[in-house]
Structure formats: structure tokens, C-alpha cells
Design a protein around this motif. Structure first.
Motif, PDB file in Angstrom:
ATOM      1  N   ALA A  47       0.837  -1.295  -0.072  1.00  0.00           N
ATOM      2  CA  ALA A  47      -0.142   0.066  -0.014  1.00  0.00           C
ATOM      3  C   ALA A  47       0.709   1.338   0.114  1.00  0.00           C
ATOM      4  O   ALA A  47       1.879   1.398   0.718  1.00  0.00           O
ATOM      5  CB  ALA A  47      -0.906  -0.080   1.131  1.00  0.00           C
ATOM      6  N   LEU A  48       0.298   2.393  -0.654  1.00  0.00           N
ATOM      7  CA  LEU A  48       1.043   3.460  -0.715  1.00  0.00           C
ATOM      8  C   LEU A  48       0.683   4.398   0.530  1.00  0.00           C
ATOM      9  O   LEU A  48      -0.449   4.131   1.075  1.00  0.00           O
ATOM     10  CB  LEU A  48       0.773   4.357  -1.944  1.00  0.00           C
ATOM     11  CG  LEU A  48       1.079   3.484  -3.252  1.00  0.00           C
ATOM     12  CD1 LEU A  48       0.903   4.435  -4.624  1.00  0.00           C
ATOM     13  CD2 LEU A  48       2.778   3.039  -3.289  1.00  0.00           C
ATOM     14  N   PRO A  49       1.262   5.361   0.840  1.00  0.00           N
ATOM     15  CA  PRO A  49       0.937   6.448   2.057  1.00  0.00           C
ATOM     16  C   PRO A  49      -0.329   6.799   2.060  1.00  0.00           C
ATOM     17  O   PRO A  49      -1.027   7.377   1.161  1.00  0.00           O
ATOM     18  CB  PRO A  49       1.984   7.493   2.092  1.00  0.00           C
ATOM     19  CG  PRO A  49       3.258   6.770   1.437  1.00  0.00           C
ATOM     20  CD  PRO A  49       2.425   5.902   0.270  1.00  0.00           C
ATOM     21  N   GLY A  50      -1.141   6.364   3.439  1.00  0.00           N
ATOM     22  CA  GLY A  50      -2.494   7.150   3.419  1.00  0.00           C
ATOM     23  C   GLY A  50      -3.748   6.200   3.001  1.00  0.00           C
ATOM     24  O   GLY A  50      -4.540   6.751   3.269  1.00  0.00           O
ATOM     25  N   LEU A  51      -3.392   5.083   2.296  1.00  0.00           N
ATOM     26  CA  LEU A  51      -4.742   4.319   1.640  1.00  0.00           C
ATOM     27  C   LEU A  51      -4.330   2.916   1.640  1.00  0.00           C
ATOM     28  O   LEU A  51      -3.412   2.744   0.866  1.00  0.00           O
ATOM     29  CB  LEU A  51      -5.092   4.907   0.376  1.00  0.00           C
ATOM     30  CG  LEU A  51      -6.383   4.426  -0.027  1.00  0.00           C
ATOM     31  CD1 LEU A  51      -7.473   4.418   0.983  1.00  0.00           C
ATOM     32  CD2 LEU A  51      -6.554   4.568  -1.557  1.00  0.00           C
ATOM     33  N   PRO A  52      -4.857   1.956   2.617  1.00  0.00           N
ATOM     34  CA  PRO A  52      -4.501   0.626   2.453  1.00  0.00           C
ATOM     35  C   PRO A  52      -5.502   0.118   1.174  1.00  0.00           C
ATOM     36  O   PRO A  52      -6.120   0.759   0.698  1.00  0.00           O
ATOM     37  CB  PRO A  52      -5.145   0.065   3.796  1.00  0.00           C
ATOM     38  CG  PRO A  52      -5.393   1.207   4.440  1.00  0.00           C
ATOM     39  CD  PRO A  52      -5.674   2.472   3.763  1.00  0.00           C
TER      40      PRO A  52
END
Length: 373
Positions: A54-59
Motif C-alpha cells: 500500500a502507498l501512504p495514507g490508503l490501504p
């Protein structure tokens, strides 16, 4: 500031910058985010787990499963840009980055004669940017079909055909299996250097987690530990033309050759569905000449021979690229001396997972820029 490239690396950087109070505008040359992912073959899945990709801020949603499919990656990238309300400008290609004449930052030369100024720039045009096709003697006169793996989508056009896949990285291995399972009459895999094969998951433990742990250990120790593990988990395929490599797993990974995660290649080689052969030396009419002197006549050749980052026209004049690899000499929050404010994101392919490392580097870049405001 500007982020060049609307792939996962660029989107992660933009979202992290926004979270740290830095406005970032993403410039994407295509008409949608995730352009390179849209061009990948249909079978592709992440070789890293959903939770660690996952990228930062959103699973990533649980419904995507443990190994996320290409189309779900694209859904995630679209949702990511929407969720973070990122400023993405499509249809704008940045062709050159120059230092501002007054030394106050950077000037971006873009399509339509645009000149955009910014105190800092994140370059994130992608690891798989420009297909690399070897200059094989006689290739221009080959009468069969020759294509780069970047043009391969699915096995349907090759039903009943004899196909040679060149290159035994993760892409070549997966395409070979895809062809064998998808109806090709014969599939051969040209191998120049025997790869390290690893199970994608062993007793539920993903290889990615091992890769994360290994990055904290000495190279020699990891290489030593990898030998008995490989003998336990991966059968000896030497009699099938795929011997165990004689160089260390982690040493090769540090040099840019990551292990091949098994998504069916081991069984395909064991059952002769995929036949390893020697490397390609040249072409001669309808024939492919191999390094061991053998001549074969496949209907099609799929060259899984990698990509170049293609950064030279953009920043090659700034002395920020490694002259041997063409890759940036600095990454994450680090910048090359003499080029402050010029950051690079997503130009490594570590055994700990590319998406994971892009997420970490995005946070590092954002924190560095936020501190310098």
C-alpha cells in the motif's frame, strides 16, 4: 512544486507532500494515472503482499486478495489519486529539467512550449520506462515475430505456436508459464545466467518479508543462509537446463538482479512444459542461433530483456545519473551534490518490494521538503 510522473511513485510522493503541507502538482504525459501498469500483460500480479504494497495514507482493499492483480492495482491507483484529491495534470510531458538561471530552483520544459518553475522537483517517470532490446546480429531479417515483453498481453495470439521467451527474470518466467498454460505448442526459455528461484510464499511466510529482514543483515551472511534454504525449498533443475546459480542471492540482488519468485515456473520446467535453452547469440532468417551453437526455428520470440529508465534526455546533462546504469545517483530524501531540490523516486527494484520502498521514500522526501520550508 512539481512531481513528474503519475505512476505509483509519483502519486505516493504527491500524497505524502500534501500530508506534510506542501502543494504538489503531478505532471503525467498520458491521459490517466498508472500508464505503465495499463500496458503490462494481463496475467501480472504483484509479487509482494497486499498489506506491504500500500502507498501512504490508503490501504489496499482486502477484496484484492493477498497477491494483487494488475487490474486491481490500476483500480487502486485511480482511487488513490481521487481519495487524496491530488492535483494531476494529464497530457503534459516534461522533456527537460534545467537549473534556473538565478539559482533559485528548477525550470521544467514541457509540451506546448511550457516553462514551469519550481523550487523542488520529484522525478518519478518509472523504473520500466523504455523497453530494452539487445542488438542481436541478424534480428532485423528475422522472418518470425519478434517483440519485447512490453508488447505482450496474453497467450491467445500464440495458440499452437512454437515460442521462445528470452530472459529469465520475473517477467520472462511468468510469460513463459502464461504461454505454456495458454495453449502454445512449445515454449522455450533462453537463459543467459541461471537465476535464483524462490518460493513466493513458504508455509504462509512471504518471500518479501524475508527480503525486508535481509536488508538489515550483511550480504555474505544472507548469501550463506540462502544456500541451504534454496536446497530445501526449490528442487534441483540442473538436468532440465536450469542449474543452481554459483553466485550469492543477495549479492546479485544488490547488483540489480533480484530473485525470480515462482509463480509456476518450477513445475513447468519439471514437466517440460517450459524448456530452458542457451542464451540467444544471433538470428539467421527464420532461425535463432543459441550460444551453444544450436539453431531453433520458433514462430515467435518474446524478449523479456528489461527496460532502461530513459532519464538521459530529461536530466542527463545535470550530472545526476550513474554513467554505467543510467539510474539516479541519489534516491529518497537524498539529492546529488550540486542539485539541491531535485529528488528521484522509484528507480530501485529491491527484494523488499518496489511499492513498499516507494512508499517509504515518498515519506522521506516529504519530510525533507517540509523541514526545508
Amino acid at each position: 512544486m512539481y512531481v513528474i510522473g503519475g505512476g505509483p511513485g509519483g502519486l505516493a510522493a504527491a500524497a505524502s507532500l500534501k500530508a506534510h503541507g506542501v502543494r504538489a502538482v503531478v505532471l503525467e504525459k498520458s491521459d490517466r494515472v498508472g500508464a505503465s501498469w495499463r500496458g503490462h500483460y494481463d496475467r501480472l500480479h504483484l509479487h509482494t503482499t497486499r498489506r506491504l504494497s500500500a502507498l501512504p495514507g490508503l490501504p489496499m482493499p482486502r477484496r484484492f486478495g493477498r497477491w494483487v492483480a494488475r487490474d486491481d492495482v490500476l483500480r487502486y491507483l485511480d482511487k488513490y489519486a481521487e481519495y487524496h484529491d491530488l492535483e494531476v495534470v494529464t497530457g503534459v510531458e516534461v522533456t527537460r529539467v534545467d537549473r534556473a538561471a538565478d539559482g533559485s530552483g528548477w525550470v521544467l520544459r514541457a509540451t506546448g512550449g511550457r516553462e514551469l518553475r519550481s523550487a523542488a522537483v520529484v522525478v518519478a517517470t518509472g523504473y520500466n520506462h523504455t523497453p530494452r532490446l539487445p542488438d542481436w546480429p541478424g534480428a532485423a531479417s528475422y522472418t518470425g515475430t519478434l517483440l519485447h515483453a512490453g508488447e505482450y498481453r496474453d497467450p491467445a495470439p500464440y495458440t499452437g505456436q512454437d515460442v521462445l521467451v528470452v530472459g529469465v527474470g520475473n517477467t520472462g518466467a511468468e510469460i513463459a508459464v502464461d504461454l505454456a498454460e495458454g495453449g502454445a505448442a512449445r515454449v522455450r526459455l533462453a537463459v543467459r545466467t541461471a537465476p535464483h528461484l524462490v518460493r513466493r510464499s513458504t508455509f504462509g511466510w512471504p518471500a518479501q518479508r524475508t527480503g525486508i529482514l535481509c536488508r538489515r543483515l550483511p550480504v555474505r551472511l544472507v548469501d550463506r543462509l540462502a544456500v541451504p534454504l534454496a536446497r530445501i525449498s526449490v528442487p534441483d533443475l540442473a538436468d532440465k537446463g536450469l542449474p543452481r546459480p554459483d553466485t550469492g542471492l543477495y549479492a546479485r540482488a544488490r547488483a540489480g538482479s533480484i530473485p525470480v519468485q515462482d509463480v509456476g515456473l518450477i513445475d513447468a520446467v519439471r514437466t517440460d512444459a517450459v524448456e530452458p535453452v542457451a542464451a540467444v547469440a544471433s538470428f539467421d532468417g527464420d532461425a535463432v542461433v543459441l550460444a551453444d551453437g544450436a539453431r531453433i526455428t520458433p514462430d515467435a520470440v518474446v524478449a523479456a530483456t528489461g527496460y532502461r529508465q530513459g532519464l538521459e534526455p530529461l536530466v542527463g546533462h545535470l550530472d545526476v545519473l550513474d554513467p554505467d546504469t543510467g539510474r539516479p545517483r541519489a534516491r529518497g530524501a537524498h539529492t546529488v551534490p550540486g542539485a539541491p531540490g531535485l529528488y528521484f523516486q522509484g528507480y530501485t527494484n529491491p527484494i523488499s518490494g518496489m511499492f513498499r520502498e516507494m512508499a517509504l521514500d515518498a515519506e522521506r522526501i516529504a519530510k525533507s521538503l517540509a523541514r526545508g520550508r
